[in-house]
Design a protein around this motif. Structure first.
Motif, mmCIF file in Angstrom:
data_model
loop_
_atom_site.group_PDB
_atom_site.id
_atom_site.type_symbol
_atom_site.label_atom_id
_atom_site.label_comp_id
_atom_site.label_asym_id
_atom_site.label_seq_id
_atom_site.Cartn_x
_atom_site.Cartn_y
_atom_site.Cartn_z
ATOM 1 N N ASN A 44 50.513 48.320 27.320
ATOM 2 C CA ASN A 44 49.653 48.557 28.474
ATOM 3 C C ASN A 44 48.412 49.376 28.138
ATOM 4 O O ASN A 44 47.586 49.616 29.019
ATOM 5 N N GLU A 156 55.270 52.370 35.496
ATOM 6 C CA GLU A 156 53.950 51.805 35.768
ATOM 7 C C GLU A 156 53.939 51.452 37.256
ATOM 8 O O GLU A 156 54.290 50.351 37.664
ATOM 9 N N PHE A 159 49.524 48.108 38.541
ATOM 10 C CA PHE A 159 48.371 47.809 37.699
ATOM 11 C C PHE A 159 47.846 46.435 38.079
ATOM 12 O O PHE A 159 48.604 45.543 38.490
ATOM 13 N N LYS A 179 39.643 46.632 36.487
ATOM 14 C CA LYS A 179 41.022 46.963 36.149
ATOM 15 C C LYS A 179 41.354 48.328 36.744
ATOM 16 O O LYS A 179 40.533 49.248 36.733
ATOM 17 N N PHE A 181 44.976 51.099 37.311
ATOM 18 C CA PHE A 181 46.416 51.334 37.166
ATOM 19 C C PHE A 181 46.760 52.718 37.677
ATOM 20 O O PHE A 181 45.928 53.626 37.734
ATOM 21 N N ARG A 183 50.011 55.400 36.905
ATOM 22 C CA ARG A 183 51.171 55.627 36.036
ATOM 23 C C ARG A 183 51.908 56.882 36.484
ATOM 24 O O ARG A 183 51.289 57.920 36.747
#
Length: 354
Positions: A44, A156, A159, A179, A181, A183
């Motif tokens: 990732n 995660e 994402f 993009k 994400f 976490r």
């Protein structure tokens, strides 16, 4: 690992000598992480991908910090390992290393990662004394159409990657991407605060003007927060320490333009310029930095026996930073500008043993 040795030695690379050549033509320890390796890795992040390269030591410090080294002592602020993205240096002049938590992009857009172990200073400068890592992204022509990647879980949390590629006319191709994400904290019996939220957006355009000239332009912006625990020690009471929970704020952007002129199979010129801006804001440290870099190189063959290639060029870089004052980590002076110029020339001579 399953690739035949003959095919492996014919893999094309460009980082060792600043020109396209096969692995068996290079006098360096080189490892290439291909897009197929990336697709099958389930990684990732870029530091996770580098775990595939032999001789590169990758350790995860917490949920958002990494230690990536080639030789010498490891640590978050290990230096002398140059990291580039399409020829743009991403190392921080503050400690001659890389803040890996800010280096993020759609992994599907990476064509290959070239890893050189050992000195590369004669070509790339003193910051490559321990090696060089060059992340090369795909041409916009190779990413036409649309792509969406979505996922989530307990670690995660979520994402997503969105990308679209198109063209204007027959010779101008482009792609735009975004993009993001989130976490979760890493596990620790005493509890942690190292969750990460990061987002990035950018584009790339490739214009094939004619058979001999091509222009590439790309830009990217990122922003996010990285959790951490910061401990403060008072000079008046060294035995008393106070720990505070915070989110380090990280933002930045860059723009790059490159002109390639090909005059023959073994001759041509490359002119590149980029602008880079980064900013970090933490309780103990604060920095904003701007960088302007111009680089030129020319390649041509010599008309002598064995006809070796000559690659020569030069560059200029200006970088200026402003750090926080009256903070636990501060610098004097708080503002600094550095100007660096360089010239280089290199060739290779084939040795024939009889």
């Amino acid at each position: 690992m399953d690739m035949p040795l003959e095919e492996l030695m014919q893999t094309k690379i460009s980082t060792v000598s600043r020109k396209q050549q096969t692995i068996n033509e290079t006098a360096a320890a080189v490892f290439v992480i291909s897009q197929e390796d990336i697709r099958r890795s389930s990684a990732n992040s870029i530091p996770e991908l580098l775990r595939m390269a032999p001789g590169i030591f990758v350790a995860r410090i917490d949920g958002n910090k990494w230690s990536v080294t080639s030789r010498g002592d490891s640590g978050r602020f290990a230096d002398d390992l140059l990291v580039m993205v399409d020829g743009r240096s991403v190392f921080s002049p503050l400690f001659a290393g890389t803040f890996w938590e800010t280096l993020d992009m759609p992994l599907e857009d990476i064509e290959r990662i070239e890893v050189i172990r050992g000195p590369s200073g004669t070509i790339w400068g003193a910051n490559a004394a321990n090696g060089a890592i060059h992340i090369i992204t795909k041409r916009a022509k190779d990413t036409q159409g649309s792509l969406a990647t979505l996922g989530g879980g307990t670690e995660e949390r979520g994402f997503a990657t969105l990308r679209h590629g198109g063209k204007i006319g027959e010779n101008l191709h482009f792609r735009i991407f975004s993009k993001r994400f989130s976490r979760d904290n890493s596990y620790n019996p005493g509890g942690t605060n190292d969750s990460t939220r990061m987002g990035t957006a950018g584009f790339r355009a490739d214009w094939d003007i004619n058979a001999n000239n091509a222009v590439m332009f790309q830009g990217q912006y990122h922003g996010g927060k990285a959790g951490q625990n910061t401990t403060f020690v008072s000079p008046l009471a060294p035995d008393v320490a106070t720990t505070r929970i915070e989110d380090a704020n990280m933002t930045g952007g860059n723009a790059l333009i490159r002109w390639n002129r090909t005059t023959g199979e073994r001759s041509g010129s490359v002119l590149q310029a980029y602008y880079d801006y980064t900013k970090r804001d933490e309780l103990s440290f604060r920095e904003s930095r701007q960088t302007v870099d111009v680089d030129f190189q020319h390649r041509f063959p010599l008309t002598i026996p064995f006809s070796p290639d000559i690659v020569w060029g030069g560059g200029y870089r200006w970088t200026g930073d402003q750090t926080g004052i009256n903070l636990p980590i501060s610098f004097d002076p708080a503002r600094r500008e550095i100007q660096t110029g360089n010239v280089f020339a290199q060739s290779d001579l084939r040795l024939i043993l009889t």
